[in-house]
Design an enzyme around this catalytic site. Structure first.
Site, PDB file in Angstrom:
ATOM      1  N   ASP A 152       2.077  -1.773  -4.510  1.00  0.00           N
ATOM      2  CA  ASP A 152       0.678  -1.337  -4.341  1.00  0.00           C
ATOM      3  C   ASP A 152      -0.152  -2.079  -5.387  1.00  0.00           C
ATOM      4  O   ASP A 152       0.401  -2.643  -6.337  1.00  0.00           O
ATOM      5  CB  ASP A 152       0.550   0.186  -4.534  1.00  0.00           C
ATOM      6  CG  ASP A 152      -0.683   0.764  -3.837  1.00  0.00           C
ATOM      7  OD1 ASP A 152      -0.530   1.475  -2.823  1.00  0.00           O
ATOM      8  OD2 ASP A 152      -1.828   0.500  -4.315  1.00  0.00           O
ATOM      9  N   ILE A 153      -1.453  -2.037  -5.213  1.00  0.00           N
ATOM     10  CA  ILE A 153      -2.337  -2.684  -6.190  1.00  0.00           C
ATOM     11  C   ILE A 153      -2.485  -1.830  -7.442  1.00  0.00           C
ATOM     12  O   ILE A 153      -2.902  -2.292  -8.486  1.00  0.00           O
ATOM     13  CB  ILE A 153      -3.718  -2.979  -5.548  1.00  0.00           C
ATOM     14  CG1 ILE A 153      -4.472  -4.025  -6.355  1.00  0.00           C
ATOM     15  CG2 ILE A 153      -4.520  -1.704  -5.336  1.00  0.00           C
ATOM     16  CD1 ILE A 153      -5.708  -4.550  -5.648  1.00  0.00           C
TER      17      ILE A 153
ATOM     18  N   GLY B  59       0.830  -1.215   0.000  1.00  0.00           N
ATOM     19  CA  GLY B  59       0.000   0.000   0.000  1.00  0.00           C
ATOM     20  C   GLY B  59       0.853   1.249   0.000  1.00  0.00           C
ATOM     21  O   GLY B  59       0.485   2.281   0.575  1.00  0.00           O
TER      22      GLY B  59
ATOM     23  N   GLY C 248      -0.131   5.150  -0.828  1.00  0.00           N
ATOM     24  CA  GLY C 248      -1.121   5.857  -0.030  1.00  0.00           C
ATOM     25  C   GLY C 248      -0.535   7.011   0.771  1.00  0.00           C
ATOM     26  O   GLY C 248       0.629   7.394   0.602  1.00  0.00           O
ATOM     27  N   GLN C 249      -1.358   7.528   1.680  1.00  0.00           N
ATOM     28  CA  GLN C 249      -0.976   8.737   2.441  1.00  0.00           C
ATOM     29  C   GLN C 249       0.284   8.492   3.268  1.00  0.00           C
ATOM     30  O   GLN C 249       1.206   9.302   3.266  1.00  0.00           O
ATOM     31  CB  GLN C 249      -2.134   9.161   3.371  1.00  0.00           C
ATOM     32  CG  GLN C 249      -1.898  10.509   4.010  1.00  0.00           C
ATOM     33  CD  GLN C 249      -2.927  10.856   5.087  1.00  0.00           C
ATOM     34  OE1 GLN C 249      -3.775  10.040   5.460  1.00  0.00           O
ATOM     35  NE2 GLN C 249      -2.843  12.063   5.606  1.00  0.00           N
TER      36      GLN C 249
ATOM     37  N   LYS D   1      -9.607  -3.531  12.362  1.00  0.00           N
ATOM     38  CA  LYS D   1      -8.358  -3.120  13.029  1.00  0.00           C
ATOM     39  C   LYS D   1      -8.179  -3.880  14.352  1.00  0.00           C
ATOM     40  O   LYS D   1      -7.067  -4.226  14.728  1.00  0.00           O
ATOM     41  CB  LYS D   1      -8.353  -1.600  13.262  1.00  0.00           C
ATOM     42  CG  LYS D   1      -8.134  -0.814  11.983  1.00  0.00           C
ATOM     43  CD  LYS D   1      -6.709  -0.996  11.493  1.00  0.00           C
ATOM     44  CE  LYS D   1      -6.519  -0.675  10.047  1.00  0.00           C
ATOM     45  NZ  LYS D   1      -5.182  -1.026   9.541  1.00  0.00           N
TER      46      LYS D   1
ATOM     47  N   TYR E  92     -14.489  -0.821   9.695  1.00  0.00           N
ATOM     48  CA  TYR E  92     -13.045  -0.565   9.665  1.00  0.00           C
ATOM     49  C   TYR E  92     -12.435  -0.811  11.051  1.00  0.00           C
ATOM     50  O   TYR E  92     -11.408  -1.468  11.188  1.00  0.00           O
ATOM     51  CB  TYR E  92     -12.835   0.887   9.210  1.00  0.00           C
ATOM     52  CG  TYR E  92     -11.427   1.416   9.334  1.00  0.00           C
ATOM     53  CD1 TYR E  92     -10.410   0.954   8.505  1.00  0.00           C
ATOM     54  CD2 TYR E  92     -11.115   2.418  10.261  1.00  0.00           C
ATOM     55  CE1 TYR E  92      -9.121   1.463   8.599  1.00  0.00           C
ATOM     56  CE2 TYR E  92      -9.841   2.937  10.361  1.00  0.00           C
ATOM     57  CZ  TYR E  92      -8.838   2.461   9.529  1.00  0.00           C
ATOM     58  OH  TYR E  92      -7.560   2.975   9.624  1.00  0.00           O
TER      59      TYR E  92
HETATM   60  P1  NAD Z   1      -4.367   5.015   2.075  1.00  0.00           P
HETATM   61  O1  NAD Z   1      -5.789   4.703   1.802  1.00  0.00           O
HETATM   62  O2  NAD Z   1      -3.865   6.377   1.806  1.00  0.00           O
HETATM   63  O3  NAD Z   1      -3.425   3.992   1.285  1.00  0.00           O
HETATM   64  C1  NAD Z   1      -3.708   2.629   1.227  1.00  0.00           C
HETATM   65  C2  NAD Z   1      -3.079   2.056  -0.026  1.00  0.00           C
HETATM   66  O4  NAD Z   1      -3.430   0.674  -0.090  1.00  0.00           O
HETATM   67  C3  NAD Z   1      -3.574   2.701  -1.317  1.00  0.00           C
HETATM   68  O5  NAD Z   1      -2.468   3.195  -2.070  1.00  0.00           O
HETATM   69  C4  NAD Z   1      -4.280   1.572  -2.062  1.00  0.00           C
HETATM   70  O6  NAD Z   1      -4.087   1.613  -3.467  1.00  0.00           O
HETATM   71  C5  NAD Z   1      -3.617   0.359  -1.438  1.00  0.00           C
HETATM   72  N1  NAD Z   1      -4.437  -0.863  -1.535  1.00  0.00           N
HETATM   73  C6  NAD Z   1      -5.781  -0.997  -1.404  1.00  0.00           C
HETATM   74  N2  NAD Z   1      -6.130  -2.288  -1.579  1.00  0.00           N
HETATM   75  C7  NAD Z   1      -4.990  -2.985  -1.803  1.00  0.00           C
HETATM   76  C8  NAD Z   1      -4.697  -4.334  -2.044  1.00  0.00           C
HETATM   77  N3  NAD Z   1      -5.633  -5.282  -2.109  1.00  0.00           N
HETATM   78  N4  NAD Z   1      -3.380  -4.695  -2.220  1.00  0.00           N
HETATM   79  C9  NAD Z   1      -2.393  -3.774  -2.177  1.00  0.00           C
HETATM   80  N5  NAD Z   1      -2.630  -2.463  -1.976  1.00  0.00           N
HETATM   81  C10 NAD Z   1      -3.907  -2.073  -1.781  1.00  0.00           C
HETATM   82  O7  NAD Z   1      -4.071   4.575   3.596  1.00  0.00           O
HETATM   83  P2  NAD Z   1      -3.013   5.207   4.598  1.00  0.00           P
HETATM   84  O8  NAD Z   1      -3.632   6.415   5.180  1.00  0.00           O
HETATM   85  O9  NAD Z   1      -1.681   5.313   3.971  1.00  0.00           O
HETATM   86  O10 NAD Z   1      -3.033   4.091   5.740  1.00  0.00           O
HETATM   87  C11 NAD Z   1      -2.033   3.104   5.855  1.00  0.00           C
HETATM   88  C12 NAD Z   1      -2.327   2.273   7.104  1.00  0.00           C
HETATM   89  O11 NAD Z   1      -2.356   3.120   8.245  1.00  0.00           O
HETATM   90  C13 NAD Z   1      -3.683   1.548   7.072  1.00  0.00           C
HETATM   91  O12 NAD Z   1      -3.557   0.320   7.740  1.00  0.00           O
HETATM   92  C14 NAD Z   1      -4.581   2.463   7.882  1.00  0.00           C
HETATM   93  O13 NAD Z   1      -5.623   1.758   8.487  1.00  0.00           O
HETATM   94  C15 NAD Z   1      -3.598   2.980   8.922  1.00  0.00           C
HETATM   95  N6  NAD Z   1      -4.015   4.259   9.506  1.00  0.00           N
HETATM   96  C16 NAD Z   1      -4.021   5.392   8.752  1.00  0.00           C
HETATM   97  C17 NAD Z   1      -4.432   6.580   9.335  1.00  0.00           C
HETATM   98  C18 NAD Z   1      -4.448   7.873   8.570  1.00  0.00           C
HETATM   99  O14 NAD Z   1      -4.973   8.874   9.072  1.00  0.00           O
HETATM  100  N7  NAD Z   1      -3.884   7.920   7.357  1.00  0.00           N
HETATM  101  C19 NAD Z   1      -4.841   6.603  10.680  1.00  0.00           C
HETATM  102  C20 NAD Z   1      -4.857   5.431  11.396  1.00  0.00           C
HETATM  103  C21 NAD Z   1      -4.414   4.244  10.808  1.00  0.00           C
HETATM  104  C1  AKB Z   2      -9.783   7.102   9.065  1.00  0.00           C
HETATM  105  O1  AKB Z   2     -10.324   8.192   9.296  1.00  0.00           O
HETATM  106  O2  AKB Z   2     -10.378   6.097   8.662  1.00  0.00           O
HETATM  107  C2  AKB Z   2      -8.307   6.964   9.381  1.00  0.00           C
HETATM  108  C3  AKB Z   2      -8.107   6.455  10.759  1.00  0.00           C
HETATM  109  C4  AKB Z   2      -8.231   7.363  11.908  1.00  0.00           C
HETATM  110  O3  AKB Z   2      -7.845   5.287  10.939  1.00  0.00           O
HETATM  111  N1  AKB Z   2      -7.695   8.236   9.178  1.00  0.00           N
END
Ligand code: NAD
Ligand code: AKB
Length: 321
Positions: free
Chosen positions: A39-40, A13, A16-17, A150, A146
Protein backbone atom coordinates in the site's frame (compact mmCIF):
# COMPACT_ATOMS: atom_id res chain seq x y z
CA UNK A 1 4.12 -14.11 -22.92
CA UNK A 2 7.03 -14.35 -20.48
CA UNK A 3 6.96 -16.96 -17.72
CA UNK A 4 5.98 -15.39 -14.37
CA UNK A 5 8.90 -14.99 -11.91
CA UNK A 6 7.07 -17.14 -9.34
CA UNK A 7 3.68 -18.01 -7.91
CA UNK A 8 3.40 -15.57 -5.02
CA UNK A 9 0.58 -13.01 -4.87
CA UNK A 10 0.96 -9.23 -4.70
CA UNK A 11 -1.98 -7.16 -3.44
CA UNK A 12 -1.98 -3.40 -4.15
CA UNK A 13 -4.03 -1.07 -1.93
CA UNK A 14 -4.02 -3.91 0.60
CA UNK A 15 -4.85 -1.76 3.64
CA UNK A 16 -8.24 -0.71 2.28
CA UNK A 17 -11.74 -2.06 2.84
CA UNK A 18 -11.43 -5.02 0.46
CA UNK A 19 -7.69 -5.64 0.90
CA UNK A 20 -8.01 -6.06 4.67
CA UNK A 21 -10.32 -9.03 4.12
CA UNK A 22 -8.84 -10.39 0.89
CA UNK A 23 -5.27 -10.59 2.23
CA UNK A 24 -6.32 -12.68 5.24
CA UNK A 25 -8.46 -14.97 3.03
CA UNK A 26 -5.59 -15.48 0.57
CA UNK A 27 -3.11 -16.06 3.40
CA UNK A 28 -5.40 -18.69 4.95
CA UNK A 29 -5.62 -20.43 1.60
CA UNK A 30 -2.05 -20.18 0.25
CA UNK A 31 0.03 -19.54 3.38
CA UNK A 32 1.10 -16.35 5.11
CA UNK A 33 4.31 -15.84 3.16
CA UNK A 34 2.69 -16.45 -0.23
CA UNK A 35 0.89 -13.09 -0.11
CA UNK A 36 2.77 -9.78 -0.25
CA UNK A 37 0.51 -6.96 0.91
CA UNK A 38 1.43 -3.48 -0.41
CA UNK A 39 0.00 0.00 0.00
CA UNK A 40 1.10 3.61 -0.26
CA UNK A 41 0.70 3.97 3.52
CA UNK A 42 2.08 2.00 6.47
CA UNK A 43 -0.08 -0.53 8.33
CA UNK A 44 -1.01 0.04 11.99
CA UNK A 45 1.53 -1.62 14.29
CA UNK A 46 -1.09 -3.86 15.91
CA UNK A 47 -2.90 -4.85 12.69
CA UNK A 48 -2.79 -8.29 11.02
CA UNK A 49 -0.58 -6.76 8.35
CA UNK A 50 2.35 -6.64 10.77
CA UNK A 51 2.23 -10.46 10.87
CA UNK A 52 2.96 -11.10 7.20
CA UNK A 53 5.01 -9.71 4.33
CA UNK A 54 4.32 -6.05 3.60
CA UNK A 55 5.99 -3.53 1.28
CA UNK A 56 5.26 0.15 0.80
CA UNK A 57 4.44 0.66 -2.88
CA UNK A 58 2.70 3.34 -4.88
CA UNK A 59 0.93 1.87 -7.90
CA UNK A 60 2.20 4.85 -9.87
CA UNK A 61 5.79 3.71 -9.39
CA UNK A 62 6.03 1.17 -12.21
CA UNK A 63 9.77 0.67 -11.78
CA UNK A 64 9.48 -0.36 -8.13
CA UNK A 65 6.48 -2.53 -8.95
CA UNK A 66 8.43 -4.47 -11.60
CA UNK A 67 11.45 -4.80 -9.27
CA UNK A 68 9.21 -6.22 -6.53
CA UNK A 69 7.54 -8.60 -9.00
CA UNK A 70 10.93 -10.07 -9.92
CA UNK A 71 12.57 -10.03 -6.47
CA UNK A 72 9.52 -11.45 -4.70
CA UNK A 73 8.61 -14.07 -7.31
CA UNK A 74 5.12 -12.75 -8.08
CA UNK A 75 2.69 -14.60 -10.38
CA UNK A 76 -0.62 -12.79 -9.69
CA UNK A 77 -1.59 -9.22 -8.79
CA UNK A 78 -4.83 -8.35 -7.02
CA UNK A 79 -4.97 -4.65 -7.87
CA UNK A 80 -7.09 -2.87 -5.25
CA UNK A 81 -5.41 0.56 -5.01
CA UNK A 82 -7.86 3.26 -6.09
CA UNK A 83 -9.55 6.54 -5.21
CA UNK A 84 -13.28 5.98 -4.69
CA UNK A 85 -16.23 8.03 -5.88
CA UNK A 86 -16.74 10.64 -3.15
CA UNK A 87 -13.01 11.42 -2.86
CA UNK A 88 -12.82 11.35 -6.65
CA UNK A 89 -15.53 14.02 -7.01
CA UNK A 90 -13.51 16.24 -4.65
CA UNK A 91 -10.15 15.56 -6.34
CA UNK A 92 -10.77 14.42 -9.93
CA UNK A 93 -7.12 14.78 -10.96
CA UNK A 94 -5.93 12.44 -8.18
CA UNK A 95 -8.71 9.96 -8.99
CA UNK A 96 -7.76 9.86 -12.66
CA UNK A 97 -4.02 9.64 -11.94
CA UNK A 98 -4.28 6.80 -9.42
CA UNK A 99 -7.08 4.79 -11.01
CA UNK A 100 -5.96 5.00 -14.64
CA UNK A 101 -2.20 5.46 -14.10
CA UNK A 102 -2.05 2.72 -11.46
CA UNK A 103 -3.96 0.26 -13.64
CA UNK A 104 -1.60 0.94 -16.57
CA UNK A 105 1.45 0.23 -14.33
CA UNK A 106 -0.10 -3.06 -13.15
CA UNK A 107 -1.06 -4.14 -16.68
CA UNK A 108 2.39 -3.24 -18.02
CA UNK A 109 4.06 -5.33 -15.30
CA UNK A 110 1.64 -8.15 -16.12
CA UNK A 111 2.50 -7.95 -19.80
CA UNK A 112 6.26 -7.82 -19.18
CA UNK A 113 6.29 -10.69 -16.68
CA UNK A 114 3.35 -12.93 -17.68
CA UNK A 115 1.26 -12.21 -14.55
CA UNK A 116 -2.43 -12.85 -13.91
CA UNK A 117 -4.42 -9.82 -12.72
CA UNK A 118 -7.60 -9.21 -10.72
CA UNK A 119 -8.65 -5.58 -11.23
CA UNK A 120 -12.05 -4.67 -9.78
CA UNK A 121 -14.52 -2.47 -11.57
CA UNK A 122 -17.67 -1.01 -10.00
CA UNK A 123 -21.38 -0.41 -10.50
CA UNK A 124 -20.13 3.18 -10.96
CA UNK A 125 -19.51 2.33 -14.64
CA UNK A 126 -23.26 2.87 -15.15
CA UNK A 127 -24.72 6.33 -15.58
CA UNK A 128 -28.15 7.95 -15.33
CA UNK A 129 -29.17 6.51 -18.72
CA UNK A 130 -28.84 2.95 -17.40
CA UNK A 131 -31.91 0.78 -16.79
CA UNK A 132 -32.94 0.56 -13.10
CA UNK A 133 -31.66 -3.01 -13.13
CA UNK A 134 -28.49 -2.61 -15.14
CA UNK A 135 -27.88 -5.39 -17.64
CA UNK A 136 -24.38 -6.77 -18.22
CA UNK A 137 -24.21 -5.26 -21.68
CA UNK A 138 -25.46 -1.73 -21.79
CA UNK A 139 -24.04 1.67 -22.76
CA UNK A 140 -21.57 2.86 -20.10
CA UNK A 141 -22.05 6.60 -19.67
CA UNK A 142 -21.08 7.44 -16.07
CA UNK A 143 -21.22 11.05 -14.95
CA UNK A 144 -18.72 10.71 -12.09
CA UNK A 145 -14.97 10.92 -12.63
CA UNK A 146 -14.60 7.68 -10.64
CA UNK A 147 -17.06 5.90 -12.94
CA UNK A 148 -15.18 7.14 -15.99
CA UNK A 149 -11.88 5.78 -14.62
CA UNK A 150 -13.58 2.44 -14.00
CA UNK A 151 -14.83 2.28 -17.61
CA UNK A 152 -11.28 3.09 -18.75
CA UNK A 153 -9.98 0.32 -16.48
CA UNK A 154 -12.30 -2.18 -18.17
CA UNK A 155 -11.27 -1.00 -21.65
CA UNK A 156 -7.57 -1.23 -20.74
CA UNK A 157 -8.01 -4.68 -19.22
CA UNK A 158 -9.81 -5.95 -22.32
CA UNK A 159 -7.10 -4.49 -24.59
CA UNK A 160 -4.29 -6.16 -22.65
CA UNK A 161 -6.19 -9.46 -22.82
CA UNK A 162 -6.94 -9.23 -26.52
CA UNK A 163 -3.63 -7.73 -27.69
CA UNK A 164 -1.13 -9.34 -25.35
CA UNK A 165 -2.97 -12.31 -23.84
CA UNK A 166 -2.72 -10.92 -20.27
CA UNK A 167 -5.18 -12.88 -18.12
CA UNK A 168 -7.07 -9.92 -16.59
CA UNK A 169 -10.31 -10.52 -14.70
CA UNK A 170 -12.65 -8.14 -12.89
CA UNK A 171 -15.98 -7.70 -11.18
CA UNK A 172 -18.25 -4.65 -11.09
CA UNK A 173 -18.58 -4.68 -7.33
CA UNK A 174 -21.72 -3.20 -5.78
CA UNK A 175 -21.30 -1.06 -2.62
CA UNK A 176 -19.59 -3.34 -0.12
CA UNK A 177 -20.60 -3.65 3.52
CA UNK A 178 -17.94 -4.86 5.94
CA UNK A 179 -16.83 -4.50 9.56
CA UNK A 180 -13.05 -5.09 9.70
CA UNK A 181 -11.86 -1.93 7.94
CA UNK A 182 -13.65 1.38 7.46
CA UNK A 183 -14.98 2.19 3.98
CA UNK A 184 -12.60 4.37 1.98
CA UNK A 185 -14.21 7.51 0.57
CA UNK A 186 -17.07 6.06 -1.48
CA UNK A 187 -20.71 7.05 -1.91
CA UNK A 188 -21.96 3.73 -0.51
CA UNK A 189 -20.03 4.29 2.77
CA UNK A 190 -23.26 5.16 4.61
CA UNK A 191 -24.20 1.47 4.50
CA UNK A 192 -21.06 0.74 6.55
CA UNK A 193 -20.94 3.82 8.80
CA UNK A 194 -24.57 3.37 9.91
CA UNK A 195 -23.72 0.17 11.81
CA UNK A 196 -20.92 1.68 13.91
CA UNK A 197 -23.09 4.75 14.64
CA UNK A 198 -26.04 2.54 15.62
CA UNK A 199 -23.92 0.64 18.15
CA UNK A 200 -21.96 3.66 19.45
CA UNK A 201 -24.59 6.42 19.47
CA UNK A 202 -27.99 4.83 18.72
CA UNK A 203 -28.33 7.42 15.96
CA UNK A 204 -27.03 8.06 12.42
CA UNK A 205 -27.24 11.04 10.13
CA UNK A 206 -27.32 9.56 6.65
CA UNK A 207 -25.86 11.54 3.72
CA UNK A 208 -28.27 10.15 1.11
CA UNK A 209 -32.08 10.28 1.12
CA UNK A 210 -34.28 7.60 2.67
CA UNK A 211 -35.49 6.50 -0.81
CA UNK A 212 -31.99 6.01 -2.27
CA UNK A 213 -31.76 2.45 -3.55
CA UNK A 214 -28.41 1.01 -4.64
CA UNK A 215 -26.84 -2.37 -5.41
CA UNK A 216 -24.97 -3.57 -2.29
CA UNK A 217 -23.19 -6.70 -1.10
CA UNK A 218 -21.85 -8.17 2.13
CA UNK A 219 -18.04 -8.48 2.05
CA UNK A 220 -17.98 -12.28 2.47
CA UNK A 221 -19.91 -12.63 -0.79
CA UNK A 222 -17.51 -10.19 -2.52
CA UNK A 223 -14.42 -12.09 -1.37
CA UNK A 224 -15.95 -15.42 -2.41
CA UNK A 225 -16.83 -13.95 -5.82
CA UNK A 226 -13.23 -12.77 -6.24
CA UNK A 227 -11.88 -16.23 -5.45
CA UNK A 228 -14.47 -17.94 -7.69
CA UNK A 229 -13.70 -15.70 -10.65
CA UNK A 230 -9.93 -16.17 -10.27
CA UNK A 231 -10.44 -19.96 -9.95
CA UNK A 232 -12.68 -20.14 -13.04
CA UNK A 233 -11.47 -21.91 -16.15
CA UNK A 234 -10.25 -19.30 -18.64
CA UNK A 235 -12.22 -21.02 -21.39
CA UNK A 236 -15.53 -20.26 -19.59
CA UNK A 237 -14.98 -16.51 -19.38
CA UNK A 238 -16.65 -14.51 -22.09
CA UNK A 239 -16.61 -10.88 -23.16
CA UNK A 240 -17.45 -9.77 -19.59
CA UNK A 241 -14.17 -11.12 -18.14
CA UNK A 242 -12.93 -7.68 -17.00
CA UNK A 243 -16.22 -6.43 -15.55
CA UNK A 244 -18.81 -8.98 -14.49
CA UNK A 245 -22.00 -7.64 -12.90
CA UNK A 246 -22.65 -9.52 -9.67
CA UNK A 247 -25.86 -9.15 -7.74
CA UNK A 248 -25.94 -9.07 -3.95
CA UNK A 249 -28.72 -7.10 -2.24
CA UNK A 250 -30.69 -4.06 -3.37
CA UNK A 251 -32.11 -1.91 -0.55
CA UNK A 252 -32.94 1.72 0.18
CA UNK A 253 -31.16 3.65 2.91
CA UNK A 254 -34.52 3.73 4.77
CA UNK A 255 -34.93 -0.05 4.53
CA UNK A 256 -31.41 -0.51 5.94
CA UNK A 257 -32.16 1.85 8.84
CA UNK A 258 -35.43 -0.03 9.55
CA UNK A 259 -33.65 -3.40 9.49
CA UNK A 260 -31.10 -2.11 12.03
CA UNK A 261 -33.83 -0.57 14.20
CA UNK A 262 -35.48 -4.00 14.42
CA UNK A 263 -32.31 -5.33 16.07
CA UNK A 264 -31.36 -2.22 18.08
CA UNK A 265 -34.54 -0.85 19.66
CA UNK A 266 -34.49 2.93 19.86
CA UNK A 267 -32.07 3.37 16.94
CA UNK A 268 -32.94 6.46 14.91
CA UNK A 269 -31.72 7.73 11.58
CA UNK A 270 -32.28 11.03 9.86
CA UNK A 271 -31.49 11.75 6.25
CA UNK A 272 -29.53 14.85 5.24
CA UNK A 273 -28.36 14.41 1.64
CA UNK A 274 -25.08 16.06 0.64
CA UNK A 275 -23.05 16.10 -2.63
CA UNK A 276 -22.97 12.29 -2.65
CA UNK A 277 -26.73 12.18 -3.37
CA UNK A 278 -26.06 13.21 -6.96
CA UNK A 279 -23.53 10.41 -7.33
CA UNK A 280 -25.94 7.86 -5.87
CA UNK A 281 -28.75 9.10 -8.13
CA UNK A 282 -26.56 8.47 -11.19
CA UNK A 283 -26.21 4.75 -10.37
CA UNK A 284 -28.72 1.93 -10.97
CA UNK A 285 -30.90 0.37 -8.25
CA UNK A 286 -29.77 -3.14 -9.00
CA UNK A 287 -27.82 -5.20 -11.55
CA UNK A 288 -28.52 -8.24 -13.67
CA UNK A 289 -25.80 -10.86 -13.16
CA UNK A 290 -26.82 -13.60 -15.58
CA UNK A 291 -23.36 -13.67 -17.26
CA UNK A 292 -21.55 -14.26 -13.95
CA UNK A 293 -24.06 -16.98 -13.03
CA UNK A 294 -23.67 -18.70 -16.40
CA UNK A 295 -19.91 -18.28 -16.87
CA UNK A 296 -18.62 -19.13 -13.38
CA UNK A 297 -21.63 -20.10 -11.28
CA UNK A 298 -22.01 -16.90 -9.21
CA UNK A 299 -24.70 -16.83 -6.48
CA UNK A 300 -24.84 -14.47 -3.49
CA UNK A 301 -25.51 -15.94 -0.04
CA UNK A 302 -26.37 -12.84 2.00
CA UNK A 303 -29.72 -11.05 2.04
CA UNK A 304 -30.44 -7.87 4.02
CA UNK A 305 -31.39 -9.61 7.29
CA UNK A 306 -28.42 -11.96 7.25
CA UNK A 307 -26.04 -9.08 6.49
CA UNK A 308 -27.44 -6.92 9.32
CA UNK A 309 -27.11 -9.83 11.78
CA UNK A 310 -23.51 -10.49 10.74
CA UNK A 311 -22.52 -6.82 10.90
CA UNK A 312 -24.01 -6.23 14.36
CA UNK A 313 -22.67 -9.52 15.75
CA UNK A 314 -19.11 -8.93 14.52
CA UNK A 315 -18.93 -5.25 15.41
CA UNK A 316 -20.30 -5.91 18.93
CA UNK A 317 -17.85 -8.79 19.44
CA UNK A 318 -15.00 -6.57 18.26
CA UNK A 319 -16.01 -3.77 20.62
CA UNK A 320 -16.14 -6.03 23.66
CA UNK A 321 -12.80 -7.78 22.96
P1 NAD B 1 -10.21 1.66 -0.22
O1 NAD B 1 -10.30 3.11 -0.49
O2 NAD B 1 -10.75 1.13 1.05
O3 NAD B 1 -8.68 1.18 -0.32
C1 NAD B 1 -7.84 1.63 -1.34
C2 NAD B 1 -6.41 1.56 -0.86
O4 NAD B 1 -5.58 2.07 -1.90
C3 NAD B 1 -6.13 2.40 0.39
O5 NAD B 1 -5.58 1.58 1.41
C4 NAD B 1 -5.13 3.45 -0.08
O6 NAD B 1 -4.15 3.76 0.90
C5 NAD B 1 -4.53 2.76 -1.28
N1 NAD B 1 -3.94 3.69 -2.26
C6 NAD B 1 -4.40 4.91 -2.65
N2 NAD B 1 -3.55 5.45 -3.55
C7 NAD B 1 -2.55 4.55 -3.75
C8 NAD B 1 -1.40 4.53 -4.55
N3 NAD B 1 -1.06 5.53 -5.36
N4 NAD B 1 -0.60 3.41 -4.50
C9 NAD B 1 -0.90 2.37 -3.69
N5 NAD B 1 -1.98 2.36 -2.88
C10 NAD B 1 -2.80 3.43 -2.92
O7 NAD B 1 -10.84 0.90 -1.49
P2 NAD B 1 -11.57 -0.52 -1.51
O8 NAD B 1 -12.96 -0.29 -1.08
O9 NAD B 1 -10.76 -1.54 -0.81
O10 NAD B 1 -11.61 -0.77 -3.08
C11 NAD B 1 -10.70 -1.62 -3.74
C12 NAD B 1 -11.09 -1.69 -5.21
O11 NAD B 1 -12.42 -2.17 -5.33
C13 NAD B 1 -11.05 -0.34 -5.94
O12 NAD B 1 -10.65 -0.55 -7.27
C14 NAD B 1 -12.51 0.10 -5.92
O13 NAD B 1 -12.80 0.93 -7.00
C15 NAD B 1 -13.21 -1.24 -6.06
N6 NAD B 1 -14.59 -1.21 -5.55
C16 NAD B 1 -14.82 -1.07 -4.22
C17 NAD B 1 -16.14 -1.04 -3.78
C18 NAD B 1 -16.48 -0.91 -2.32
O14 NAD B 1 -17.65 -0.72 -1.98
N7 NAD B 1 -15.50 -1.01 -1.41
C19 NAD B 1 -17.20 -1.14 -4.70
C20 NAD B 1 -16.91 -1.24 -6.04
C21 NAD B 1 -15.59 -1.30 -6.47
C1 AKB C 1 -18.12 3.96 -4.04
O1 AKB C 1 -19.18 4.25 -3.46
O2 AKB C 1 -17.39 4.77 -4.62
C2 AKB C 1 -17.74 2.49 -4.12
C3 AKB C 1 -18.26 1.88 -5.36
C4 AKB C 1 -19.68 1.48 -5.45
O3 AKB C 1 -17.53 1.71 -6.31
N1 AKB C 1 -18.23 1.85 -2.95
Amino acid sequence: MAEAPGDRILVTGALGQIGTELVSTLRKRYGRDAVLATDIRDPDQDSNFSQGPFAKLSVLDGESMERIVVEEGIGTIFHLAAILSATGEKDPELCQRVNVGGTVCVLEAARDFGLRVFSPSSIAVFGPDSLKTAPQSSPLNPTTIYGKTKVTGEVLGMNYWKQYGVDVRGIRFPGLVSWKAPAGGGTTDYAVDIFRAALDDGHYECFVSEETRLPMMYIDDAIRATENLMDADKAHLGTSRVGYNIRGISFTAGELADAIAEKIPGFTCNFVPDFRQKVADSWPDDVDDMSAREDWGWKAEYDLDKMVDEMLFNLSKNQSS
